[in-house]
Motif scaffolding. Structure first.
Motif, PDB file in Angstrom:
ATOM      1  N   GLU A   1     -16.277   3.352  18.199  1.00  0.00           N
ATOM      2  CA  GLU A   1     -17.227   4.184  17.448  1.00  0.00           C
ATOM      3  C   GLU A   1     -17.665   3.467  16.173  1.00  0.00           C
ATOM      4  O   GLU A   1     -18.852   3.477  15.807  1.00  0.00           O
ATOM      5  CB  GLU A   1     -16.570   5.522  17.104  1.00  0.00           C
ATOM      6  N   LYS A   2     -16.720   2.822  15.512  1.00  0.00           N
ATOM      7  CA  LYS A   2     -17.027   2.097  14.279  1.00  0.00           C
ATOM      8  C   LYS A   2     -18.008   0.949  14.551  1.00  0.00           C
ATOM      9  O   LYS A   2     -18.905   0.674  13.744  1.00  0.00           O
ATOM     10  CB  LYS A   2     -15.740   1.547  13.668  1.00  0.00           C
TER      11      LYS A   2
ATOM     12  N   GLU B   1     -21.381   2.379  14.714  1.00  0.00           N
ATOM     13  CA  GLU B   1     -21.870   2.753  13.390  1.00  0.00           C
ATOM     14  C   GLU B   1     -22.450   1.543  12.664  1.00  0.00           C
ATOM     15  O   GLU B   1     -23.457   1.646  11.959  1.00  0.00           O
ATOM     16  CB  GLU B   1     -20.725   3.365  12.575  1.00  0.00           C
ATOM     17  N   GLN B   2     -21.821   0.389  12.854  1.00  0.00           N
ATOM     18  CA  GLN B   2     -22.270  -0.828  12.187  1.00  0.00           C
ATOM     19  C   GLN B   2     -23.436  -1.490  12.915  1.00  0.00           C
ATOM     20  O   GLN B   2     -24.268  -2.144  12.289  1.00  0.00           O
ATOM     21  CB  GLN B   2     -21.095  -1.801  12.068  1.00  0.00           C
TER      22      GLN B   2
ATOM     23  N   PRO C   1     -25.883   0.001  15.761  1.00  0.00           N
ATOM     24  CA  PRO C   1     -26.312   1.035  16.713  1.00  0.00           C
ATOM     25  C   PRO C   1     -27.028   0.477  17.937  1.00  0.00           C
ATOM     26  O   PRO C   1     -27.141   1.169  18.955  1.00  0.00           O
ATOM     27  CB  PRO C   1     -27.261   1.908  15.880  1.00  0.00           C
TER      28      PRO C   1
ATOM     29  N   HIS D   1     -23.657   6.854  22.940  1.00  0.00           N
ATOM     30  CA  HIS D   1     -24.597   5.981  22.230  1.00  0.00           C
ATOM     31  C   HIS D   1     -25.574   5.289  23.194  1.00  0.00           C
ATOM     32  O   HIS D   1     -26.314   4.394  22.777  1.00  0.00           O
ATOM     33  CB  HIS D   1     -23.830   4.925  21.431  1.00  0.00           C
TER      34      HIS D   1
END
Length: 488
Positions: free
Chosen positions: A142-143, A146-147, A149, A178
């Protein structure tokens, strides 16, 4: 130079009392195909064509897909490397960003360079300070999104060479939320779809396969853990997120146009076997492993990775494939290499591999009671010798480094691989940008990629491997003394 032919050397080894705790999964105990030269053919009438299958090969691959629970499966005769290259080529547009588990196989690195991809790395957990890569944690995936997309695909290995399994179901949920594609290198997990999990998955010592846990493409090496000939592999499509036509186009590129009918016949026989008697044998193996691990508790001088490790992130899901026996003698310098040599030379038990601090033994459904008894007797004797100090090994209190350290990606791997380079002493390369891929083999997971800036922490890993007697691969200089770096 020896006059002995390769075949003669192989026959000599086969006739010895050496017991294989290593791949391939048939362990030289399966004789389904003894008439190799009689059945070695090309694409003649009535025998189909792997690249345009609509007959007997299509039926065999459909049987495999049904057996493992995939939407569509493909025979691969170039090993899992071919499947990984094809999967990434098909799922990732040229120049795309991909999230890659740092402990993936070198074939992933090659696909990144071939496709000109931009990798962002997800680092696995470290297991008990043993220089063993653990799970990829869903929150780290997930991180990564976030960095970045724009990540097109997430690529990871599960199980790892040591048998560590990530929570594929949770990772798949993150990736799909995503709009990405999840590619799982399950080369060491071809047996997992055939496990009889029943009501309690943990009782089998085997996790679920990524095929049923939400991955989009799964690549398996049948020869590693099933009764198949070396190079036998499969690519499974498990969703509609990647075009079948793109996968097939990629397989046309990377898979030989002269596939071995011997290997394909072996895969078909293996699938048929695993749908029946093989499942029973697999359950018998897990039952025997439970007894082995119970007995291992009395060997106080030895440590065993399984089944003791637990993880809050893997509630109700086994953290590992316990058919991999991973063990060592903690507190001793280079214990893994020493144990490997004793098992091989004194007891004629051949391990799969050894790292400085641990040994991997691969058990499979073809293992025999005699093999287990020989192993248990050997480990009991080694434990007793360590206990009474008749084995005089140097002790150490040094901590083991992590298998990987985060590095700054300065250039895309493809750009770095094609840029002007100079050769420098490896231990004088801090601050420079690597033009080479560096790894230990097995398992062949690069800890340095082209385009990455070399740090002092990276050199600590190199020193650890070098002082432990491990060879480094991937460099032009086979001595490992120098490294190609970007000229400017």
């Amino acid at each position: 130079m020896q006059d002995q032919s390769i075949y003669e050397k192989l026959r000599e080894y086969a006739k010895s009392d050496a017991y294989p705790f290593h791949m391939p999964g048939h362990k030289r105990k399966v004789d389904w195909i003894s008439d190799v030269y009689d059945i070695d053919i090309t694409e003649i009438d009535g025998f189909d064509d792997l690249h345009h299958a609509d007959g007997i090969l299509e039926e065999g691959m459909a049987r495999m897909a049904n057996a493992v629970g995939a939407k569509k499966s493909y025979y691969i005769v170039n090993g899992s490397t071919c499947g990984i290259l094809a999967a990434i080529y098909a799922a990732c547009p040229q120049g795309a960003t991909v999230a890659v588990a740092r402990n993936t196989h070198k074939s992933v690195a090659h696909a990144i360079m071939l496709r000109g991809l931009k990798p962002t790395y997800i680092y696995p957990q470290n297991v008990d300070n043993l220089c063993i890569s653990g799970q990829i944690i869903p929150k780290d995936v997930e991180k990564a999104y976030e960095q970045s997309p724009e990540i097109a695909a997430v690529i990871l290995t599960s199980p790892t060479y040591e048998g560590i399994v990530s929570n594929i179901r949770q990772i798949a949920d993150v990736v799909h939320a995503h709009g990405g594609v999840l590619i799982v290198d399950e080369a060491h997990g071809a047996h997992l779809p055939y496990a009889n999990h029943g009501a309690n998955q943990e009782e089998t010592y085997l996790p679920y396969s990524a095929v049923r846990e939400g991955a989009d493409i799964v690549i398996q090496s049948l020869h590693k853990t099933l009764p198949c000939l070396t190079q036998s592999a499969a690519l499974h499509i498990c969703s509609d997120r990647v075009s079948v036509k793109k996968i097939e186009r990629a397989l046309h590129i990377f898979e030989t146009s002269s596939p071995s009918y011997v290997l394909m016949a072996g895969m078909d026989l293996c699938v048929r076997y695993m749908q029946g008697e093989g499942k029973k044998k697999l359950q018998m193996l897990t039952d025997r492993l439970q007894l082995f691990y119970e007995r291992s508790e009395s060997w106080k001088q030895l440590w065993f990775l399984y089944p003791k490790i637990k993880s809050a992130d893997m509630i109700s899901i086994p953290i590992a494939d316990y058919t991999k026996i991973v063990f060592g003698a903690k507190g001793y310098k280079n214990a893994g290499r020493k144990l490997h040599e004793i098992l091989r030379d004194r007891y004629h038990l051949q391990p799969e591999m050894s790292a400085p601090d641990y040994v991997i033994l691969m058990t499979m459904l073809t293992d025999t009671e005699e093999g287990f008894l020989r192993l248990e007797a050997a480990l009991s004797e080694i434990n007793d010798e360590l206990e009474c100090s008749s084995l005089v090994w140097e002790r150490t209190t040094s901590a083991y480094p992590s298998a990987f350290v985060p590095l700054e990606l300065v250039m895309l791997p493809l750009e770095a691989a094609e840029a002007p380079v100079i050769q420098v002493p490896f231990f004088e390369s801090v601050g420079k940008i690597s033009a080479e891929t560096v790894y230990v083999y097995p398992p062949g997971c690069p800890f340095l990629m082209p385009g990455e800036k070399i740090s002092e922490e990276l050199l600590e890993i190199v020193r650890y491997y070098r002082t432990s007697g491990m060879e480094l691969y991937g460099m032009e200089d086979e001595t490992g003394e120098t490294l190609l770096v970007i000229e400017n």
